[in-house]
Enzyme design. Structure first.
Site, short mmCIF file in Angstrom:
data_model
loop_
_atom_site.label_atom_id
_atom_site.label_comp_id
_atom_site.label_asym_id
_atom_site.label_seq_id
_atom_site.Cartn_x
_atom_site.Cartn_y
_atom_site.Cartn_z
N GLY A 14 0.79 -1.23 0.00
CA GLY A 14 0.00 0.00 0.00
C GLY A 14 0.82 1.28 0.00
O GLY A 14 0.32 2.34 0.38
N SER A 15 2.07 1.20 -0.48
CA SER A 15 2.87 2.43 -0.48
C SER A 15 2.31 3.45 -1.48
O SER A 15 2.41 4.66 -1.26
CB SER A 15 4.35 2.13 -0.78
OG SER A 15 4.51 1.66 -2.09
N LYS A 67 -8.17 -12.97 -11.04
CA LYS A 67 -9.10 -11.99 -11.63
C LYS A 67 -10.20 -11.62 -10.65
O LYS A 67 -10.41 -12.33 -9.65
CB LYS A 67 -9.70 -12.53 -12.93
CG LYS A 67 -10.44 -13.83 -12.76
CD LYS A 67 -10.91 -14.38 -14.10
CE LYS A 67 -11.64 -15.69 -13.91
NZ LYS A 67 -12.15 -16.27 -15.14
N MET A 94 -3.41 -7.23 -7.46
CA MET A 94 -2.79 -8.29 -8.26
C MET A 94 -3.84 -9.16 -8.96
O MET A 94 -3.73 -10.38 -9.01
CB MET A 94 -1.88 -9.14 -7.37
CG MET A 94 -0.74 -8.36 -6.74
SD MET A 94 0.28 -7.49 -7.95
CE MET A 94 1.15 -8.88 -8.65
N HIS A 113 1.60 0.81 -13.23
CA HIS A 113 2.37 -0.36 -13.66
C HIS A 113 3.86 -0.04 -13.59
O HIS A 113 4.30 0.99 -14.12
CB HIS A 113 1.98 -0.73 -15.10
CG HIS A 113 2.71 -1.94 -15.58
ND1 HIS A 113 2.39 -3.21 -15.15
CD2 HIS A 113 3.78 -2.08 -16.39
CE1 HIS A 113 3.23 -4.07 -15.68
NE2 HIS A 113 4.09 -3.41 -16.45
#
Ligand code: GRF
Length: 208
Positions: A14-15, A67, A94, A113
């Site tokens: 969670g950075s 997913k 993820m 990304h």
């Protein structure tokens, strides 16, 4: 110009969420984080949200591992709608998001990304760049479309690849830029200056 009502989906440390929280608290981003959800029950991102009194919860995405689909997707959408979210921020989530979520928030799902797209989509973009022998790596913030890491690009920032880099040192250098790029992209969206034009994100000049 309108205050963003953000919902965040994450899986890990969670950075990136922290960088968004910090920008809001510093008065550098006109936004409110209305809900944080993680698909990992003990993900650190949930601890960070609690520390800042941001509503948060675990989202069980079983039986799928990679997913967000089916009942979990339905629940995710209804929780985001209940929280009056208008912008969905994927921050180290993820899982591949599917048309259900994208259709519920058209043009309002954003991802970060850790590579200079379109190079090295998928997992561990920094390791892919290192293994390929790149001299430059970086980060991309983009709108999410139906593909994997293929949506229109809002912001990119580059970093050099050093001779003695390991995947860990390169990822750490990229993360420093991630924490600048995500608030920057959200600021552009909040300012109303961003417009998707086919593959391109057109950014209007700031109004004086
Ligand atoms: C970041 O490297 C991000 O680019 C990638 O996953 C990582 C998440 O880190 N999608 P964090 O959970 O925000 O610290």
């Amino acid at each position: 110009m309108s205050k963003l009502k953000i919902g965040i989906l994450g899986s890990g440390a969670g950075s990136n969420m922290q960088s968004i929280v910090d920008a809001i608290e510093a008065g550098e981003l006109d936004a409110e984080i209305r809900l944080v959800m993680a698909d990992v029950p003990d993900a650190k991102i949930l601890d960070r949200a609690r520390r800042h009194s941001i509503p948060c919860r675990y989202l069980d995405c079983a039986p799928w591992k990679t997913k967000l689909e089916g009942p979990a997707e339905d629940l995710c959408i209804s929780l985001l709608k209940e929280a009056d979210v208008d912008t969905v921020v994927l921050a180290g989530f993820m899982r591949i998001v599917k048309p259900g979520l994208l259709g519920a928030f058209p043009g309002r799902v954003i991802n970060i990304h850790p590579a200079l797209l379109p190079a090295f989509p998928g997992v561990h973009g920094w390791t892919q760049a290192l293994d390929y022998g790149c001299k430059v790596a970086g980060v991309t913030v983009h709108f999410v479309d139906a593909g994997t890491d293929t949506g229109p690009i809002i912001v990119q920032r580059a970093v050099p690849v050093m001779e003695d880099d390991t995947p860990e040192t390169l990822h750490a250098r990229i993360q420093v830029q991630e924490h600048i790029a995500y608030p920057e992209a959200l600021r552009l969206i909040a300012s109303g200056r961003c417009r998707i034009d086919g593959r391109r994100v057109r950014i209007a000049p700031p109004q004086s």
